[in-house]
Structures are given as C-alpha cells and as structure tokens.
Design an enzyme around this catalytic site. Structure first.
Site, mmCIF file in Angstrom:
data_model
loop_
_atom_site.group_PDB
_atom_site.id
_atom_site.type_symbol
_atom_site.label_atom_id
_atom_site.label_comp_id
_atom_site.label_asym_id
_atom_site.label_seq_id
_atom_site.Cartn_x
_atom_site.Cartn_y
_atom_site.Cartn_z
ATOM 1 N N GLY A 170 -41.830 14.806 54.358
ATOM 2 C CA GLY A 170 -42.547 15.947 53.787
ATOM 3 C C GLY A 170 -41.545 16.996 53.337
ATOM 4 O O GLY A 170 -40.367 16.703 53.106
ATOM 5 N N ARG A 171 -42.001 18.229 53.243
ATOM 6 C CA ARG A 171 -41.126 19.302 52.753
ATOM 7 C C ARG A 171 -39.871 19.454 53.617
ATOM 8 O O ARG A 171 -38.757 19.524 53.099
ATOM 9 C CB ARG A 171 -41.890 20.633 52.746
ATOM 10 C CG ARG A 171 -43.082 20.693 51.798
ATOM 11 C CD ARG A 171 -43.741 22.061 51.898
ATOM 12 N NE ARG A 171 -44.946 22.175 51.087
ATOM 13 C CZ ARG A 171 -46.163 21.876 51.511
ATOM 14 N NH1 ARG A 171 -46.337 21.441 52.755
ATOM 15 N NH2 ARG A 171 -47.208 22.016 50.711
ATOM 16 N N ILE A 172 -40.067 19.497 54.940
ATOM 17 C CA ILE A 172 -38.925 19.734 55.827
ATOM 18 C C ILE A 172 -38.016 18.518 55.872
ATOM 19 O O ILE A 172 -36.784 18.641 55.849
ATOM 20 C CB ILE A 172 -39.407 20.129 57.233
ATOM 21 C CG1 ILE A 172 -40.223 21.426 57.172
ATOM 22 C CG2 ILE A 172 -38.227 20.307 58.180
ATOM 23 C CD1 ILE A 172 -40.920 21.785 58.476
ATOM 24 N N ARG A 223 -42.886 17.763 66.756
ATOM 25 C CA ARG A 223 -43.759 18.128 67.869
ATOM 26 C C ARG A 223 -43.308 17.335 69.086
ATOM 27 O O ARG A 223 -42.970 16.146 68.971
ATOM 28 C CB ARG A 223 -45.228 17.803 67.560
ATOM 29 C CG ARG A 223 -45.871 18.729 66.545
ATOM 30 C CD ARG A 223 -46.082 20.125 67.103
ATOM 31 N NE ARG A 223 -46.661 21.019 66.110
ATOM 32 C CZ ARG A 223 -45.945 21.759 65.266
ATOM 33 N NH1 ARG A 223 -44.621 21.695 65.293
ATOM 34 N NH2 ARG A 223 -46.537 22.554 64.398
ATOM 35 N N GLU A 243 -44.649 23.032 76.685
ATOM 36 C CA GLU A 243 -43.832 24.196 76.376
ATOM 37 C C GLU A 243 -44.421 25.457 77.005
ATOM 38 O O GLU A 243 -45.646 25.656 76.935
ATOM 39 C CB GLU A 243 -43.716 24.370 74.858
ATOM 40 C CG GLU A 243 -43.009 23.201 74.192
ATOM 41 C CD GLU A 243 -42.902 23.339 72.678
ATOM 42 O OE1 GLU A 243 -42.289 22.438 72.060
ATOM 43 O OE2 GLU A 243 -43.448 24.309 72.111
ATOM 44 N N HIS A 258 -38.077 26.111 70.826
ATOM 45 C CA HIS A 258 -39.014 26.086 69.697
ATOM 46 C C HIS A 258 -38.767 27.284 68.764
ATOM 47 O O HIS A 258 -39.653 28.099 68.514
ATOM 48 C CB HIS A 258 -40.461 26.086 70.197
ATOM 49 C CG HIS A 258 -41.428 25.504 69.207
ATOM 50 N ND1 HIS A 258 -42.516 24.778 69.579
ATOM 51 C CD2 HIS A 258 -41.473 25.554 67.844
ATOM 52 C CE1 HIS A 258 -43.194 24.380 68.506
ATOM 53 N NE2 HIS A 258 -42.566 24.848 67.439
#
Length: 326
Positions: free
Chosen positions: A158-160, A240, A269, A288
């Site tokens: 995807g974008r990242i 994630r 988390e 994070h």
C-alpha cells in the site's frame, strides 16, 4: 439554549485540529494522558454528534448504540480495526481516517528501525552510556549487518509499503513484494518484483510488514513463516502487533533462527514489562510512534477535524471508510 453540536475528542490532539473544532462546536476533550475506559467513552458519547478516536479506543456496537445522535467517527490513524464498521454502517454513521498524512513518517520510521537493529544503534548507545567503551576503535567492535545491495521484502504494498520500498532503492536494495493484487506502476518505479509470500520470506534479507489487521493477516507471520526466513534476516514491523505471532518470534530470536527484529507495534499495547521479547538483545522496540513527528500529527489532527466539520455541516467528508447518511 446552546444549540452547538457536541464533539467528544478522546485524547488531546495537536492545537491545529482542536482550533478547527472549537470554532464551530462544543468540544468535550479528554485531557488525561491515559485513554478513557470504555465506560467513560460511553458516558461522554451519549450526547455527542461526533467522536474523534484513536486506535486504542474500542468503538464497538455497544459504544455506538449508546450514542443516538452520533453522525461521524473520525479516527486519528490510517487503521480502523478498533471500530465496528458494520455497527456504524447500520446506523448510517460516517467513519473516516487519515490516509496519506502519515505515509512518509511511517516509512521513515520503518527504515529507522531497520537501520537501528542492523547497525546496533540502540545497543551501541547503551554500551557508551554504561562506560563499556574502553578502546577508541577496533576492527571487530559493534559489527552489524549491511543494508546496501541486500534484498528488502515488502509485505503489503500500500502507500506505506511502497514508500518504504522507495527508501530501500536509495540503498540500492533489491525489492520483492507480496500483495493481493499486482502494482504495475510500483514495479516500474522501484524495479519491484511481485512474488508469493513463501518466496519473499526465503529470499529477503529484510522483511518489512505493512498490512492492515484483518482475518487474513491475523497471525500471518507465525512459526512456520518465520522458519522460512534466512538465519541472517531481520523482521521489521510498524503494521499491527497481532500480525506477528509473538511467541513464535521470541523462540526464533532466542534460538538465533533469524538475526533480529525491530518492532513499533505489539499484540498488547503498552507492552508489559515482563514480556519475554524485552529480555532479548537482538530486538529493537519502540512505543508505537511511527507517525510521531510534529508535521504529520498536526496534519492528522486537521484531517480528522475537517472531516467531522464536513459531516456536521451536512457535507461529505474527504476520507471515507464507511459512508453514512445525513
């Protein structure tokens, strides 16, 4: 009588976003550093027309049903696995997120994690601070692994993921990627090659995760998949936490089945102090913070505020995850 619409903001966002909301609406801001409990969210959302949420806020059907006036849930994140999308859709509630805003920041941090673990940056910092640096220079001091000319495997283009690959190309890395659908433009731009997951894991020197959390990706990096990786390979993730089986990763790192890992996300988390991963030297951890630069967080705050404003003014928001109704 005050007829202003009410917005509950579950954490103190950057002032650029808050200013937009405060101009038009009554803003109920949760100012504690720690997140509100589910019961607290329910209490505050009862009279709310909109809620600005974070990934750590559980917005399930019970929360949604407790808010009869709710028109929009605006998430300060790209991911939205904390929100019951079906419940929102049934109620005609818009759900929005912040795509694009954090692409470069997240890719920068992924690459920072990769450099940190391979060049032993965190370990070296501790070494100096502990007074262990006794010899000015030695050929074998703090030897790390190279990045230049190695193979970077991107899981989720995807974008990242694509932005991460572009950074890898700057280090002359060969790019492999695994994605449900081909990305011809990406392949042309980065010389990336689409392969199946097993081949990517077998051939990559670095495996970088950039997938959302869903039924297909939950636990996808398990003992079997980690077992396919090279002993000299590194696993990087700011996707994630539950995408990785942490117990399997611990065993692989402890037994040197892979060289190392660098993570910004975890199954639970904040990570507990007694998590066995924290006992290991061949892992770098972060709390994070992949999107945590001032420009990015300010942009995210503005995006969420603008989407809330649009919906409450009877207009379509820009960043729609679930289309609602007016």
């Amino acid at each position: 009588m005050d007829n202003k619409k009410r917005v509950f903001v579950t954490r103190e966002i950057l002032p650029e976003g808050l200013a937009i909301l405060k101009k038009k609406f009554d803003v109920d801001l949760w100012t504690d550093y720690a997140p509100p409990s589910k019961d607290t969210i329910i209490e505050h959302i009862k009279e709310a027309d909109a809620i600005l949420t974070m990934l750590s806020d559980k917005i399930d059907s019970e929360v949604i049903e407790a808010a009869p006036k709710l028109k929009v849930i605006s998430q300060l994140a790209v991911g939205y696995d904390n929100i019951d999308l079906n419940a929102a859709k049934k109620r005609g509630i818009y759900v929005t997120n912040t795509p694009d805003a954090l692409t470069d920041a997240s890719a920068d941090f992924s690459f920072a994690l990769m450099l940190a673990i391979t060049r032993r940056v965190v370990e070296a910092d501790k070494y100096v601070r502990a007074g262990k640096w006794k010899v000015a220079w030695h050929p074998t001091m703090m030897l790390g692994a190279p990045l230049h000319g190695t193979t970077l495997g991107i899981i989720g283009a995807g974008r990242i993921g694509q932005a991460m690959a572009k950074r890898g190309r700057g280090f002359d890395m060969k790019i492999l990627y695994y994605n449900r659908s081909p990305k011809p433009d990406f392949e042309k731009e980065c010389g990336a090659q689409r392969v199946d997951l097993d081949r990517l894991l077998k051939e990559s020197d670095f495996v970088s995760l950039h997938v959302p959390l869903n039924e297909q990706t939950l636990g996808m990096i398990n003992a079997e998949k980690i077992g396919l990786m090279k002993k000299t390979a590194y696993l990087i993730s700011n996707a994630r936490g539950p995408v990785i089986d942490e117990k399997a990763l611990y065993e692989a790192l402890k037994n040197k089945k892979i060289a190392g890992a660098a993570l910004d996300v975890f199954c639970k988390e904040p990570i507990k102090k007694n998590n066995p991963l924290l006992e290991l030297d061949n892992i770098v951890v972060a709390p994070h913070i992949s999107s945590a630069n001032t420009t990015t967080r300010a942009k995210m705050s503005v995006m969420t505020a603008e989407d809330i404003t649009a919906v409450l003014m009877g207009k379509e928001p820009k960043n729609i995850v679930v289309k609602g109704s007016f």
